[in-house]
Design a protein around this motif. Structure first.
Motif, PDB file in Angstrom:
ATOM      1  N   LYS A 170       0.872  -1.181   0.000  1.00  0.00           N
ATOM      2  CA  LYS A 170       0.000   0.000   0.000  1.00  0.00           C
ATOM      3  C   LYS A 170       0.905   1.226   0.000  1.00  0.00           C
ATOM      4  N   THR A 171       1.324   1.646  -1.193  1.00  0.00           N
ATOM      5  CA  THR A 171       2.304   2.714  -1.311  1.00  0.00           C
ATOM      6  C   THR A 171       1.636   4.069  -1.498  1.00  0.00           C
ATOM      7  N   LEU A 172       2.432   5.125  -1.319  1.00  0.00           N
ATOM      8  CA  LEU A 172       1.939   6.486  -1.509  1.00  0.00           C
ATOM      9  C   LEU A 172       1.732   6.838  -2.977  1.00  0.00           C
ATOM     10  N   SER A 173       2.172   5.979  -3.901  1.00  0.00           N
ATOM     11  CA  SER A 173       2.074   6.265  -5.337  1.00  0.00           C
ATOM     12  C   SER A 173       0.674   5.915  -5.838  1.00  0.00           C
ATOM     13  N   TYR A 174      -0.281   6.779  -5.572  1.00  0.00           N
ATOM     14  CA  TYR A 174      -1.680   6.543  -5.917  1.00  0.00           C
ATOM     15  C   TYR A 174      -2.167   7.456  -7.048  1.00  0.00           C
ATOM     16  N   ALA A 175      -1.236   8.050  -7.787  1.00  0.00           N
ATOM     17  CA  ALA A 175      -1.644   9.003  -8.825  1.00  0.00           C
ATOM     18  C   ALA A 175      -2.523   8.349  -9.880  1.00  0.00           C
ATOM     19  N   ALA A 176      -2.170   7.134 -10.317  1.00  0.00           N
ATOM     20  CA  ALA A 176      -2.962   6.456 -11.347  1.00  0.00           C
ATOM     21  C   ALA A 176      -4.351   6.111 -10.817  1.00  0.00           C
ATOM     22  N   ASN A 177      -4.426   5.693  -9.553  1.00  0.00           N
ATOM     23  CA  ASN A 177      -5.732   5.378  -8.957  1.00  0.00           C
ATOM     24  C   ASN A 177      -6.626   6.608  -8.905  1.00  0.00           C
ATOM     25  N   MET A 178      -6.038   7.743  -8.502  1.00  0.00           N
ATOM     26  CA  MET A 178      -6.816   8.979  -8.426  1.00  0.00           C
ATOM     27  C   MET A 178      -7.235   9.457  -9.818  1.00  0.00           C
ATOM     28  N   ALA A 179      -6.377   9.235 -10.814  1.00  0.00           N
ATOM     29  CA  ALA A 179      -6.729   9.612 -12.191  1.00  0.00           C
ATOM     30  C   ALA A 179      -7.925   8.798 -12.679  1.00  0.00           C
ATOM     31  N   ALA A 180      -7.958   7.516 -12.325  1.00  0.00           N
ATOM     32  CA  ALA A 180      -9.084   6.678 -12.719  1.00  0.00           C
ATOM     33  C   ALA A 180     -10.385   7.182 -12.090  1.00  0.00           C
ATOM     34  N   LEU A 181     -10.326   7.569 -10.812  1.00  0.00           N
ATOM     35  CA  LEU A 181     -11.520   8.096 -10.155  1.00  0.00           C
ATOM     36  C   LEU A 181     -11.974   9.413 -10.778  1.00  0.00           C
ATOM     37  N   ARG A 182     -11.015  10.273 -11.100  1.00  0.00           N
ATOM     38  CA  ARG A 182     -11.390  11.550 -11.740  1.00  0.00           C
ATOM     39  C   ARG A 182     -12.053  11.293 -13.091  1.00  0.00           C
ATOM     40  N   TYR A 183     -11.542  10.338 -13.841  1.00  0.00           N
ATOM     41  CA  TYR A 183     -12.129  10.009 -15.148  1.00  0.00           C
ATOM     42  C   TYR A 183     -13.568   9.532 -14.969  1.00  0.00           C
ATOM     43  N   ALA A 184     -13.781   8.661 -13.981  1.00  0.00           N
ATOM     44  CA  ALA A 184     -15.137   8.164 -13.737  1.00  0.00           C
ATOM     45  C   ALA A 184     -16.084   9.307 -13.387  1.00  0.00           C
ATOM     46  N   LYS A 185     -15.641  10.182 -12.499  1.00  0.00           N
ATOM     47  CA  LYS A 185     -16.504  11.292 -12.076  1.00  0.00           C
ATOM     48  C   LYS A 185     -16.793  12.251 -13.227  1.00  0.00           C
ATOM     49  N   SER A 186     -15.827  12.405 -14.141  1.00  0.00           N
ATOM     50  CA  SER A 186     -16.052  13.279 -15.301  1.00  0.00           C
ATOM     51  C   SER A 186     -17.084  12.689 -16.255  1.00  0.00           C
ATOM     52  N   HIS A 187     -17.372  11.397 -16.097  1.00  0.00           N
ATOM     53  CA  HIS A 187     -18.390  10.733 -16.907  1.00  0.00           C
ATOM     54  C   HIS A 187     -19.632  10.402 -16.072  1.00  0.00           C
ATOM     55  N   ASP A 188     -19.849  11.191 -15.015  1.00  0.00           N
ATOM     56  CA  ASP A 188     -21.032  11.088 -14.172  1.00  0.00           C
ATOM     57  C   ASP A 188     -21.157   9.713 -13.522  1.00  0.00           C
ATOM     58  N   LEU A 189     -20.005   9.136 -13.142  1.00  0.00           N
ATOM     59  CA  LEU A 189     -19.975   7.876 -12.414  1.00  0.00           C
ATOM     60  C   LEU A 189     -19.277   8.111 -11.077  1.00  0.00           C
ATOM     61  N   ASP A 190     -19.363   7.131 -10.196  1.00  0.00           N
ATOM     62  CA  ASP A 190     -18.862   7.324  -8.840  1.00  0.00           C
ATOM     63  C   ASP A 190     -17.546   6.623  -8.554  1.00  0.00           C
ATOM     64  N   ASP A 191     -17.293   5.505  -9.223  1.00  0.00           N
ATOM     65  CA  ASP A 191     -16.119   4.718  -8.849  1.00  0.00           C
ATOM     66  C   ASP A 191     -15.704   3.822 -10.007  1.00  0.00           C
ATOM     67  N   VAL A 192     -14.641   3.057  -9.752  1.00  0.00           N
ATOM     68  CA  VAL A 192     -14.018   2.221 -10.779  1.00  0.00           C
ATOM     69  C   VAL A 192     -13.717   0.859 -10.178  1.00  0.00           C
ATOM     70  N   ILE A 193     -13.850  -0.181 -10.986  1.00  0.00           N
ATOM     71  CA  ILE A 193     -13.314  -1.498 -10.655  1.00  0.00           C
ATOM     72  C   ILE A 193     -12.260  -1.831 -11.698  1.00  0.00           C
ATOM     73  N   PHE A 194     -11.032  -2.017 -11.246  1.00  0.00           N
ATOM     74  CA  PHE A 194      -9.952  -2.363 -12.168  1.00  0.00           C
ATOM     75  C   PHE A 194     -10.088  -3.818 -12.598  1.00  0.00           C
ATOM     76  N   ILE A 195      -9.783  -4.062 -13.875  1.00  0.00           N
ATOM     77  CA  ILE A 195      -9.792  -5.422 -14.406  1.00  0.00           C
ATOM     78  C   ILE A 195      -8.475  -5.682 -15.124  1.00  0.00           C
ATOM     79  N   GLY A 196      -8.152  -6.951 -15.286  1.00  0.00           N
ATOM     80  CA  GLY A 196      -6.946  -7.352 -15.995  1.00  0.00           C
ATOM     81  C   GLY A 196      -7.292  -8.138 -17.239  1.00  0.00           C
ATOM     82  N   ASP A 197      -6.375  -8.955 -17.690  1.00  0.00           N
ATOM     83  CA  ASP A 197      -6.576  -9.752 -18.898  1.00  0.00           C
ATOM     84  C   ASP A 197      -7.800 -10.650 -18.736  1.00  0.00           C
TER      85      ASP A 197
END
Length: 306
Positions: A170-197
């Motif tokens: 659980k590192t302080l490098s959360y910039a990508a996580n916060m960017a994902a949340l901002r993207y969701a909110k800019s599309h009138d959504l509340d949160d994100v679930i990350f997925i892989g292959d």
């Protein structure tokens, strides 16, 4: 020093304690309206550190042992000096004492442990307490609309193949996580679930994903496999213990987005939020299941350490 209990600044509603991870200095209560971080601290320069966020409820933190264990593990993964847990707990007590004395209610307490300043190379650390954000309560009460999104790296990266990847820390490098949340909110959504292959479900930017099946005599709660890059959740672990005692079958599984759509219910869990039910996934509404009250009661009790 005299530390103000009220101020016109929103920072005045916080408690801040310097931990002093190395040396002999005791934890020190700081003025929350004054700077506490040097510009050359590697927490700011490179995000080189770890953190934990704990629930504050009725003047006490919850699930302290689980958070402490994960904090120690995260520090070890970053080759930080092993935290003196007695010192961190003492700093937590000092922060809570000031928080309660200044009229603070329920909220979130955060430990931040940095590799320290470039000029001194001495580790730095802080404990802060802040009120629960209004959006957290809204998500718990109203649920959240969620989009799925690729995390951006292959799950073939393992600890053995790339030990520097810090999978599970659980590192302080959360910039990508916060960017994902901002993207969701800019599309009138509340949160994100990350997925892989293969649409394999991982986690939320600040949460653990669980799903429930309660049909045809089957009562099970599932969460994604941790070994594929999912941070073990303290609330989820505590909830599994309580749910098992209540007759639920609880396990980890290689979940897909299709599994979430076909579940009876999907929730995001975290220490301060407790739970937020997913009401829509990639635009598909998810109805509130019959078992929702029970699941949310279990999540609340787990987050509160009951």
């Amino acid at each position: 020093m005299d530390v103000p209990t009220t101020t016109s600044s929103p920072l005045g509603s916080r408690a801040v304690v310097a931990v002093h991870p190395s040396g002999d200095a005791a934890p020190e209560l700081l003025d929350p309206t004054l700077p506490a971080l040097y510009i050359d601290d590697l927490a700011a320069v490179r995000g080189d550190g770890v953190f934990e966020t704990l629930m504050v409820r009725d003047g006490a933190v919850r699930n302290l042992d689980r958070h402490t264990a994960r904090f120690i593990n995260s520090a070890a993964m970053l080759d930080l000096p092993a935290p003196d847990t007695g010192r961190w707990h003492a700093a937590t007590d000092l922060a809570l004492e000031h928080w309660v004395a200044s009229g603070g209610g329920d909220g979130s307490l955060r430990w931040m442990y940095s590799r320290g300043r470039e000029t001194t190379r001495e580790p730095t650390g802080w404990v802060t307490v802040a009120p629960e954000p209004p959006a957290v309560a809204r998500g718990r009460e109203q649920g959240v609309r969620v989009m799925t999104a690729q995390r951006g790296y292959s799950l073939d990266i393992t600890k053995d193949a790339a030990p520097w990847a810090l999978v599970g820390a659980k590192t302080l490098s959360y910039a990508a996580n916060m960017a994902a949340l901002r993207y969701a909110k800019s599309h009138d959504l509340d949160d994100v679930i990350f997925i892989g292959d293969g649409e394999r479900v991982l986690e939320g930017p600040t949460s653990t994903v669980i799903m429930a099946r309660d049909r045809d005599g089957v009562r099970e709660i599932l969460t994604p496999l941790h070994e594929v890059g999912v941070l073990p959740g303290t609330t989820q672990a505590a909830m599994y213990r309580l749910a098992g005692e209540a007759g639920w079958t609880c396990s980890e599984a290689p979940l897909t987005v299709g599994d979430l759509r076909n579940a009876d219910g999907v929730w995001l869990l975290s220490s301060v939020r407790r739970y937020a039910r997913v009401t829509a996934l990639d635009g598909t509404p998810l109805d509130r299941p019959v078992c929702a009250d029970e699941i949310e009661d279990l999540a609340t009790r787990a987050a509160e350490g009951r």
